[in-house]
Design a protein around this motif. Structure first.
Motif: not given
Ligand code: HEM
Lengths: 417, 311
Positions: A40-41, A43, A45, A47, A105, A108, A112, A122, A126, A130, A132, A214, A219
């Motif tokens: 799930l981590w 997701m 990348m 995205l 999304i 992902h 979270g 963190r 978040w 949002m 995004l 991040l 993470v």
């Molecule tokens: C398409 C747009 C997005 C991209 C490219 C993206 C990309 C990433 C990446 C590369 C990470 C680090 C690796 C991982 O934990 O998967 C991450 C973490 C995170 N993203 Fe996104 N993300 C997107 C949209 C979102 C959305 C819509 C949310 C929710 C509101 C979100 C919330 C988070 C959270 C909470 C983490 C931390 C996860 C953790 O700490 O385990 N992201 N995101």
């Protein structure tokens, strides 16, 4: 001025000027990720990669697309789909990509939520996420208008009409958004601009910002353990097997690339064999303002909030059904932003290890799926009541979240940590 | 393994959502209808013997006042514009009628056009179908007309087959022969389409323009059919063309009465026009998916190697 000794080789030459060795360390080989993670981590990348796919396929489409109500439909369905070499492939990739990116999304986001990755430092991750989600919604909505089919037209009509419900300025606002009294050429050209320029730019900025948020909190991991990254980094350098962390490159990416490959296999299966869900058949009828389609519905990823909007189908006292729906809709759009503060428990742990939250999480998913499915079905008879009940359930779920998490905080005596 | 369990949970929830918004929703939007009926069971069975010679004279007496039969050198009496103005729609050429329309339907149509096309609801209050009914005619005469129309079509198709053979023999190259044959088959499908649908519908992407402007006669402009194969899908078209009332109750579009083969040709032609890259798509798919399959294996091996050093 800095001193530049003679370089041996291109790498060194660049290093003197751009300091790439240090950059590589900071960004890749010493950017630390917890080891205890699952697919799930990956997701995030996926995205980022899917966004890149959308960008590239979109650039190809842009070379032949014509933003004009008289030419748009044919430029897409004839020029791109039938005349341009592999134009159909780029269109299928773009359409399927736009639909599937929302699936990822949502996965992902709920990853979270499940692991509590929006708490304790963190919050900015978040919020930027949002941001995004909002930007991608704008991108998807504006893009859906471009082929100028029946659904393009009528979804644009219905969604822009929603703004008419806002008190005082509603009617003017609708005209301002459309650029005309009805959905017309001016509407198409401005949404075209948004879709190919402004929103993608904002998304790129948004992704950079999301990545940056991040860096400091790092993470989360599968148990929610609070890792001392400095100490673990030392351990990693001594013996990688004993450390709780891994470097972004190559270890984290090795897993990501594998998950990405599996994802791409699935993705291209959809592109070739099962793309109907991403390209609604009704949208292959050219837009016709005089002929309302029998069923108007948004793309699947908007259905849950659309159902909240129309779930309130009867007046309550002095409140008109449409106004209650609009309020509920506004609530649904905004409430997820406040997740980090609605969850009052400091515990960072998987949902299944939290006393009440474990039920909340799975019920929430069921409510969203019910809303999504009934958001597409005709809102008549029992369907309307199921839509009503699940809209209420959605709101109640968020109303009780602070209560049950507060209770959790008290019973677990300050949480796990 | 834990990761597989997580995957299973995601697959189940995604699958339920997909089922709800796709198959379930579509089955509700387009309720199931009875399969296409190529026997035209609602029309009277028609059992009578006729002769080609009698048919020929009946047609010359009754039909060519309006219709042309090009393959027999009979030109339509009016140019398209005048015919359109007189009847509201240009009477179609009958060269292929015997091959594309079902016999029971043809008999029913000649007797009572509005009834056979299921458009009686359009012809009330003194309005008449532009083609007169011949229910006064004896069954033998009607059978003769049908026999003659069949003969005409058979002659035309046989002639075309001979021409095709000659053209194919003009080259030794078998791929070229194949191409000539394919082109001829497609041209035939196009002709069937133009005969059956072309008086009312445009098909822009095949550069086909309707011979008539039926907006007055029909009360609505028939839609362009270029993308219908995708907009409605093969399944819908199969039952819709066979009986439009099944899907659009009260619609002005007539049941045209195609036999099964002709209807297949029409739908195939619509596919060739609206989904012209289908073959290319299906040919490319295995290569792309195969490549990605190899990527999955290689990336899995790489992951295993890298992680063996940290776990
Ligand atoms: C398409 C747009 C997005 C991209 C490219 C993206 C990309 C990433 C990446 C590369 C990470 C680090 C690796 C991982 O934990 O998967 C991450 C973490 C995170 N993203 Fe996104 N993300 C997107 C949209 C979102 C959305 C819509 C949310 C929710 C509101 C979100 C919330 C988070 C959270 C909470 C983490 C931390 C996860 C953790 O700490 O385990 N992201 N995101």
């Amino acid at each position: 001025m800095a001193h530049f000794p003679k370089a041996h080789g291109v790498g060194e030459w660049l290093d003197h000027r751009l300091n790439i060795t240090a950059l590589k360390k900071v960004m890749m080989t010493e950017y630390w990720i917890p080891k205890d993670i699952n697919f799930l981590w990956a997701m995030g990348m996926i995205l980022a990669f899917t966004f890149k796919i959308l960008l590239i396929s979109g650039i190809f489409l842009l070379m032949y697309y014509k933003p004009d109500v008289n030419a748009a439909f044919d430029s897409v369905n004839y020029t791109i789909m039938q005349e341009v070499g592999y134009g159909w492939l780029f269109r299928h990739i773009h359409a399927v990509g736009a639909s599937v990116i929302f699936l990822v999304i949502y996965i992902h986001m709920f990853t979270g939520i499940y692991y509590g990755s929006y708490k304790k430092g963190r919050e900015m991750i978040w919020l930027s996420g949002m941001l995004l989600l909002i930007l991608f919604s704008a991108e998807a909505f504006s893009g859906y208008m471009l082929p100028w089919g029946q659904m393009s037209y009528w979804a644009a009509y219905v969604i822009t009409n929603i703004f008419g419900g806002i008190p005082l300025i509603g009617d003017e606002l609708v005209v301002w958004i459309r650029g005309n009294f009805y959905v017309a050429d001016a509407t198409l050209t401005r949404f075209f601009m948004l879709h190919v320029l402004l929103v993608p730019l904002a998304i790129m900025g948004g992704i950079a910002f999301h990545f940056y948020t991040l860096r400091i909190p790092h993470v989360n991991n599968q148990t929610g353990e609070d890792i001392d990254f400095g100490k673990e980094a030392e351990k990693y350098k001594e013996n990688p097997k004993r450390s709780k962390i891994i470097p972004f490159w190559p270890v984290f990416m090795a897993k990501d690339v594998f998950v990405l490959s599996v994802f791409l296999l699935f993705f291209f299966y959809l592109v070739f064999y099962n793309y109907g869900f991403a390209m609604d058949p009704v949208n292959f009828d050219p837009a016709n303002g005089l002929k309302t389609p029998a069923h108007i519905y948004p793309e699947w990823y908007f259905l849950w909030s659309y159902e909240v909007l129309r779930g309130f189908f009867f007046d309550i006292g002095p409140l008109k059904a449409a106004d209650i729906g609009l309020l509920a809709f506004g609530f649904a759009q905004a409430i997820l932003l406040f997740m980090p503060w609605l969850d009052r428990s400091p515990t960072v742990a998987p949902a299944n290890q939290r006393p009440y939250f474990r039920y909340w999480f799975w019920i929430m998913i069921v409510v969203l799926i019910v809303l999504t499915i009934y958001g597409k079905l005709p809102p008549t008879g029992t369907n309307a009541w199921i839509g009503f009940a699940s809209s209420i359930a959605f709101i109640v779920m968020f109303a009780i979240l602070p209560v049950i998490t507060e209770k959790e905080a008290r019973t677990v005596a300050g949480g796990k940590k | 393994m834990k990761e597989l369990k997580i995957l299973a949970v995601i697959v189940v929830f995604t699958g339920i959502t997909y089922w709800g918004v796709e198959p379930l929703a579509h089955s509700i939007f387009h309720p199931h209808v009875a399969p296409a009926d190529f026997k035209f069971a609602d029309l009277d069975r028609f059992e009578a013997e006729g002769t080609v010679a009698n048919g020929k004279s009946q047609v010359e007496m009754n039909c060519i006042a309006c219709h042309g039969i090009e393959s027999e050198g009979i030109v339509a009496p009016m140019d398209k514009q005048t015919a359109n103005m007189s009847y509201g729609v240009v009477p179609p050429d009958l060269s292929l009628a015997g091959a594309i329309y079902d016999e029971t339907f043809l008999a029913g149509f000649i007797k009572n056009p509005a009834k056979a096309t299921k458009t009686e609801h359009k012809f009330t209050g003194g309005k008449m179908h532009p083609m007169p009914g011949y229910d006064w005619m004896s069954n033998e005469d009607i059978a003769s007309i049908i026999a003659y129309l069949k003969e005409v079509s058979t002659k035309k198709l046989e002639k075309e087959a001979l021409e095709l053979k000659a053209e194919m023999n003009s080259t030794q190259d078998s791929t070229e022969q194949e191409a000539i044959k394919k082109a001829a088959e497609k041209a035939h499908r196009k002709e069937v389409f133009e005969n059956a649908c072309g008086r009312c519908h445009d098909m822009k992407y095949a550069k086909i323009e309707a011979t008539s402007d039926v907006s007055n006669y029909m009360g609505s402009t028939p839609p362009d059919l270029s993308m219908m194969i995708i907009a409605r899908g093969e399944k819908y078209l199969t039952t819709f063309i066979n009986d439009p009332q099944k899907h659009l109750h009260g619609t002005a579009m007539p049941r045209v009465g195609l036999n099964e083969n002709a209807q297949k040709a029409v739908i195939k032609y619509m596919e060739e026009t609206g989904d012209s890259k289908k073959e290319e798509r299906e040919a490319l798919a295995p290569w792309v998916l195969g490549f990605l399959g190899i990527m999955v294996i290689l990336s899995f091996l790489w992951k295993k190697e890298v992680w063996s050093e940290v776990k």
